[in-house]
Write an enzyme that holds these catalytic residues in place. Structure first.
Site, PDB file in Angstrom:
ATOM      1  N   LYS A 281       7.901  23.358 -13.367  1.00 61.80           N
ATOM      2  CA  LYS A 281       7.048  22.169 -13.157  1.00 61.80           C
ATOM      3  C   LYS A 281       6.594  22.100 -11.703  1.00 61.80           C
ATOM      4  CE  LYS A 281       5.789  17.582 -13.965  1.00 61.80           C
ATOM      5  NZ  LYS A 281       5.881  16.372 -14.720  1.00 61.80           N
TER       6      LYS A 281
ATOM      7  N   HIS B  30       0.777  12.975 -28.780  1.00 61.84           N
ATOM      8  CA  HIS B  30       0.348  11.614 -28.438  1.00 61.84           C
ATOM      9  C   HIS B  30      -0.329  10.946 -29.627  1.00 61.84           C
ATOM     10  CE1 HIS B  30       0.226  12.722 -23.894  1.00 61.84           C
ATOM     11  NE2 HIS B  30       1.382  12.185 -24.218  1.00 61.84           N
TER      12      HIS B  30
ATOM     13  N   GLU C 103      -4.025  17.220 -11.314  1.00 62.80           N
ATOM     14  CA  GLU C 103      -4.463  17.599 -12.668  1.00 62.80           C
ATOM     15  C   GLU C 103      -5.981  17.770 -12.771  1.00 62.80           C
ATOM     16  OE1 GLU C 103      -2.291  16.599 -16.713  1.00 62.80           O
ATOM     17  OE2 GLU C 103      -3.697  15.013 -16.221  1.00 62.80           O
TER      18      GLU C 103
ATOM     19  N   ARG D 269       0.817  -1.242   0.000  1.00 63.42           N
ATOM     20  CA  ARG D 269       0.000   0.000   0.000  1.00 63.42           C
ATOM     21  C   ARG D 269       0.836   1.271   0.000  1.00 63.42           C
ATOM     22  NH1 ARG D 269      -3.314  -2.847   3.996  1.00 63.42           N
ATOM     23  NH2 ARG D 269      -4.991  -3.848   2.842  1.00 63.42           N
TER      24      ARG D 269
ATOM     25  N   GLU E 220      10.894  19.326 -24.276  1.00 65.47           N
ATOM     26  CA  GLU E 220      10.102  19.613 -23.061  1.00 65.47           C
ATOM     27  C   GLU E 220      10.542  20.943 -22.446  1.00 65.47           C
ATOM     28  OE1 GLU E 220       7.490  17.944 -22.208  1.00 65.47           O
ATOM     29  OE2 GLU E 220       7.749  15.970 -23.145  1.00 65.47           O
TER      30      GLU E 220
ATOM     31  N   LYS F 167       3.524  11.664 -11.119  1.00 63.56           N
ATOM     32  CA  LYS F 167       2.699  10.816 -11.993  1.00 63.56           C
ATOM     33  C   LYS F 167       3.446   9.503 -12.173  1.00 63.56           C
ATOM     34  CE  LYS F 167      -0.030  13.915 -14.884  1.00 63.56           C
ATOM     35  NZ  LYS F 167      -0.260  14.401 -16.258  1.00 63.56           N
TER      36      LYS F 167
ATOM     37  N   HIS G 195       9.187  10.271 -27.857  1.00 63.05           N
ATOM     38  CA  HIS G 195       8.173  11.174 -27.313  1.00 63.05           C
ATOM     39  C   HIS G 195       8.474  12.664 -27.588  1.00 63.05           C
ATOM     40  CE1 HIS G 195       5.088  12.517 -24.550  1.00 63.05           C
ATOM     41  NE2 HIS G 195       5.992  13.186 -23.843  1.00 63.05           N
TER      42      HIS G 195
ATOM     43  N   HIS H  95       1.310  18.146 -26.477  1.00 58.29           N
ATOM     44  CA  HIS H  95       1.223  16.710 -26.238  1.00 58.29           C
ATOM     45  C   HIS H  95      -0.042  16.092 -26.827  1.00 58.29           C
ATOM     46  CE1 HIS H  95       4.502  17.644 -23.623  1.00 58.29           C
ATOM     47  NE2 HIS H  95       4.602  16.424 -23.145  1.00 58.29           N
TER      48      HIS H  95
ATOM     49  N   ASN I 214       0.708  19.910 -20.814  1.00 58.62           N
ATOM     50  CA  ASN I 214       0.455  19.083 -21.989  1.00 58.62           C
ATOM     51  C   ASN I 214       0.466  19.870 -23.289  1.00 58.62           C
ATOM     52  OD1 ASN I 214       0.052  16.270 -21.169  1.00 58.62           O
ATOM     53  ND2 ASN I 214      -1.442  17.205 -19.804  1.00 58.62           N
TER      54      ASN I 214
ATOM     55  N   ARG J 263      -2.884  21.886 -14.219  1.00 56.96           N
ATOM     56  CA  ARG J 263      -1.710  21.082 -14.584  1.00 56.96           C
ATOM     57  C   ARG J 263      -1.710  20.690 -16.057  1.00 56.96           C
ATOM     58  NH1 ARG J 263       1.162  16.213 -11.055  1.00 56.96           N
ATOM     59  NH2 ARG J 263       2.579  15.525 -12.699  1.00 56.96           N
TER      60      ARG J 263
HETATM   61  P1  NAD Z   1      13.582   5.991 -21.375  1.00 56.10           P
HETATM   62  O1  NAD Z   1      13.378   5.906 -19.938  1.00 56.10           O
HETATM   63  O2  NAD Z   1      13.113   4.860 -22.212  1.00 56.10           O
HETATM   64  O3  NAD Z   1      15.128   6.225 -21.674  1.00 56.10           O
HETATM   65  C1  NAD Z   1      15.560   6.293 -23.015  1.00 56.10           C
HETATM   66  C2  NAD Z   1      16.779   5.399 -23.276  1.00 56.10           C
HETATM   67  O4  NAD Z   1      17.927   6.047 -22.754  1.00 56.10           O
HETATM   68  C3  NAD Z   1      16.715   4.042 -22.607  1.00 56.10           C
HETATM   69  O5  NAD Z   1      17.189   3.080 -23.504  1.00 56.10           O
HETATM   70  C4  NAD Z   1      17.653   4.186 -21.431  1.00 56.10           C
HETATM   71  O6  NAD Z   1      18.243   2.989 -21.037  1.00 56.10           O
HETATM   72  C5  NAD Z   1      18.692   5.135 -21.971  1.00 56.10           C
HETATM   73  N1  NAD Z   1      19.361   5.940 -20.961  1.00 56.10           N
HETATM   74  C6  NAD Z   1      18.789   6.577 -19.916  1.00 56.10           C
HETATM   75  N2  NAD Z   1      19.677   7.341 -19.284  1.00 56.10           N
HETATM   76  C7  NAD Z   1      20.853   7.163 -19.915  1.00 56.10           C
HETATM   77  C8  NAD Z   1      22.145   7.699 -19.732  1.00 56.10           C
HETATM   78  N3  NAD Z   1      22.409   8.609 -18.797  1.00 56.10           N
HETATM   79  N4  NAD Z   1      23.131   7.291 -20.553  1.00 56.10           N
HETATM   80  C9  NAD Z   1      22.872   6.397 -21.539  1.00 56.10           C
HETATM   81  N5  NAD Z   1      21.667   5.881 -21.795  1.00 56.10           N
HETATM   82  C10 NAD Z   1      20.665   6.258 -20.979  1.00 56.10           C
HETATM   83  O7  NAD Z   1      12.933   7.326 -22.008  1.00 56.10           O
HETATM   84  P2  NAD Z   1      12.531   8.732 -21.377  1.00 56.10           P
HETATM   85  O8  NAD Z   1      12.355   9.622 -22.536  1.00 56.10           O
HETATM   86  O9  NAD Z   1      13.425   9.129 -20.278  1.00 56.10           O
HETATM   87  O10 NAD Z   1      11.112   8.439 -20.714  1.00 56.10           O
HETATM   88  C11 NAD Z   1       9.986   8.104 -21.490  1.00 56.10           C
HETATM   89  C12 NAD Z   1       8.915   7.635 -20.544  1.00 56.10           C
HETATM   90  O11 NAD Z   1       8.600   8.682 -19.629  1.00 56.10           O
HETATM   91  C13 NAD Z   1       7.606   7.274 -21.228  1.00 56.10           C
HETATM   92  O12 NAD Z   1       7.164   6.038 -20.734  1.00 56.10           O
HETATM   93  C14 NAD Z   1       6.646   8.370 -20.821  1.00 56.10           C
HETATM   94  O13 NAD Z   1       5.318   7.917 -20.743  1.00 56.10           O
HETATM   95  C15 NAD Z   1       7.196   8.750 -19.476  1.00 56.10           C
HETATM   96  N6  NAD Z   1       6.863  10.128 -19.037  1.00 56.10           N
HETATM   97  C16 NAD Z   1       6.332  10.276 -17.809  1.00 56.10           C
HETATM   98  C17 NAD Z   1       6.031  11.536 -17.332  1.00 56.10           C
HETATM   99  C18 NAD Z   1       5.502  11.705 -15.937  1.00 56.10           C
HETATM  100  O14 NAD Z   1       5.126  12.827 -15.562  1.00 56.10           O
HETATM  101  N7  NAD Z   1       5.501  10.666 -15.136  1.00 56.10           N
HETATM  102  C19 NAD Z   1       6.286  12.662 -18.123  1.00 56.10           C
HETATM  103  C20 NAD Z   1       6.830  12.477 -19.387  1.00 56.10           C
HETATM  104  C21 NAD Z   1       7.131  11.192 -19.834  1.00 56.10           C
HETATM  105  N1  GLY Z   2       4.204  15.399 -17.853  1.00 54.20           N
HETATM  106  C1  GLY Z   2       2.988  16.082 -17.554  1.00 54.20           C
HETATM  107  C2  GLY Z   2       2.660  16.134 -16.111  1.00 54.20           C
HETATM  108  O1  GLY Z   2       3.443  15.736 -15.281  1.00 54.20           O
HETATM  109  O2  GLY Z   2       1.600  16.555 -15.771  1.00 54.20           O
END
Ligand code: NAD
Ligand code: GLY
Length: 356
Positions: A227, A252, A237, A121, A185, A143, A265, A248, A245, A241
């Site tokens: 942020k 998306h 949100e 939990r 971003e 998130k 992305h 986005h 987006n 918030r």
């Molecule tokens: P990712 O986590 O897939 O990382 C991209 C690639 O880079 C991976 O292969 C990883 O292994 C590699 N990598 C990471 N750090 C590295 C480093 N320092 N050196 C070498 N390689 C490295 O991609 P991302 O763009 O970081 O994240 C995308 C994800 O984030 C999506 O799932 C998306 O939905 C999510 N997201 C979430 C939020 C939120 O608010 N929670 C916001 C935006 C995106």
């Molecule tokens: N990435 C959008 C949010 O955190 O709301």
């Protein structure tokens, strides 16, 4: 080291930004929390780059520390991967005083955050983001989610980390397309709330693309502060918030209609932001200069700006599946001028079709 705080009452936490912080995460965590054990969760490639340096400092605090690897890529962000992690945590006898450490990009951060939110939990977790996107966006704000076959991020929770540790040095090993995706971003933050950040980006492209430390610190700190301020106002949100987006909504749709394989992305967001700015202009919300400046900046940063050829009807259909769409009304974020936006709660399809 810079320290930003995000004020969410009892869920408040610090965002620490600096060079070499990966080697100090244990001592930084100790200042706020004393866990019963530490479990670092990361990808194999990040483990081989940084795993030892990170775990050493947790061990140095006298904490039992383990590291678990999760395969790279979006396909790891699912319930079966979460279940494997629950199994590991139970085998390790993790309890509510154990802390999970998300060492990686947004995939690791979202997955580990979701597991932390649901294991027993809810147990504490910290974010150690290693991609630019995760440093300025996904690690801050709570998130967490996994994907469902019917849609991205469909299963999740708002669950805040206890600490965010951003080590700028980790960006040196990040592939350049991933780095540029994170820049999209940062451009977004300029558009939605900070004209001076946008101008800084316009005038420092060369330094930013060569990972100049001063420039990087400035743009990452400014982005995290923006942020944090947005999340403080509307953590779950309910409305405000949604400004995060900007770009986005169409982004998306582009990702989903191209099967999540043609663009990462941030690239899709870059294309989505340009169309959103063009839409804002076509609706008389902003001058023509806004989409022109945005497009020019994104191009200079090496990001794509032209949408791929997609059926307009498929794009519109996809917008109805957006999580922001409620009561069959498409919500859209428009720009009024650089640094100022407007949330439109019911965007007419016909207006969107004009810019597709
Ligand atoms: P990712 O986590 O897939 O990382 C991209 C690639 O880079 C991976 O292969 C990883 O292994 C590699 N990598 C990471 N750090 C590295 C480093 N320092 N050196 C070498 N390689 C490295 O991609 P991302 O763009 O970081 O994240 C995308 C994800 O984030 C999506 O799932 C998306 O939905 C999510 N997201 C979430 C939020 C939120 O608010 N929670 C916001 C935006 C995106
Ligand atoms: N990435 C959008 C949010 O955190 O709301």
């Amino acid at each position: 080291m810079q320290r930003l705080s995000i004020d969410l009452g009892e869920r408040s936490y610090d965002i620490l930004i600096g060079r070499g912080l990966r080697k100090r995460a244990g001592e930084l965590l100790k200042a706020t929390f004393d866990p019963s054990r530490v479990v670092v969760i990361t990808h194999p490639s990040i483990n081989s780059l940084y795993g030892e340096e990170v775990t050493e400092n947790f061990v140095a605090q006298g904490w039992e520390t383990d590291i678990i690897e999760v395969p790279e890529g979006e396909s790891s962000k699912n319930l079966s991967q979460a279940e494997k992690l629950y199994d590991h945590l139970l085998e390790l006898n993790c309890d509510r005083k154990s802390v999970l450490v998300a060492l990686g990009g947004g995939v690791i951060g979202d997955l580990v955050g979701f597991v932390a939110a649901t294991y027993q939990r809810g147990i504490p977790f910290i974010q150690m983001p290693t991609t630019l996107l995760s440093q300025v966006d996904s690690s801050v704000g709570g998130k967490t989610a996994v994907n469902h076959p019917k849609g991205k991020n469909m299963i999740g929770a708002f669950y805040q980390p206890r600490l965010v540790v951003v080590d700028l040095e980790t960006l040196r090993t990040l592939p350049s397309n991933e780095y540029r995706a994170g820049l999209a971003e940062i451009v977004k933050y300029g558009v939605i709330s900070d004209a001076s950040l946008f101008e800084f980006l316009e005038t420092h492209c060369k330094e930013i693309l060569s990972l100049d430390h001063e420039c990087l610190s400035h743009i990452i700190e400014t982005s995290c502060a923006i942020k944090a301020a947005v999340v403080e106002k509307d953590e779950r949100e309910s409305h405000y918030r949604m400004i995060l987006n900007f770009g986005h909504t169409l982004g998306h749709a582009i990702e989903s209609l191209t099967g999540y394989s043609s663009f990462i992305h941030g690239e899709a967001v870059a294309m989505g932001m340009v169309r959103a700015a063009k839409l804002s202009h076509s609706m008389g919300k902003c001058s023509e200069e806004v989409p022109m400046r945005l497009e020019a900046l994104l191009k200079k940063l090496g990001l794509p700006v032209e949408m791929p050829k997609l059926e307009s009807s498929a794009v519109i259909e996809s917008l109805y599946h957006d999580k922001k769409t409620m009561d069959h009304k498409i919500k859209f974020i428009l720009v009024k001028e650089i640094g100022s936006i407007e949330i439109v709660d019911h965007m007419p399809e016909a207006e969107i079709l004009k810019v597709l």
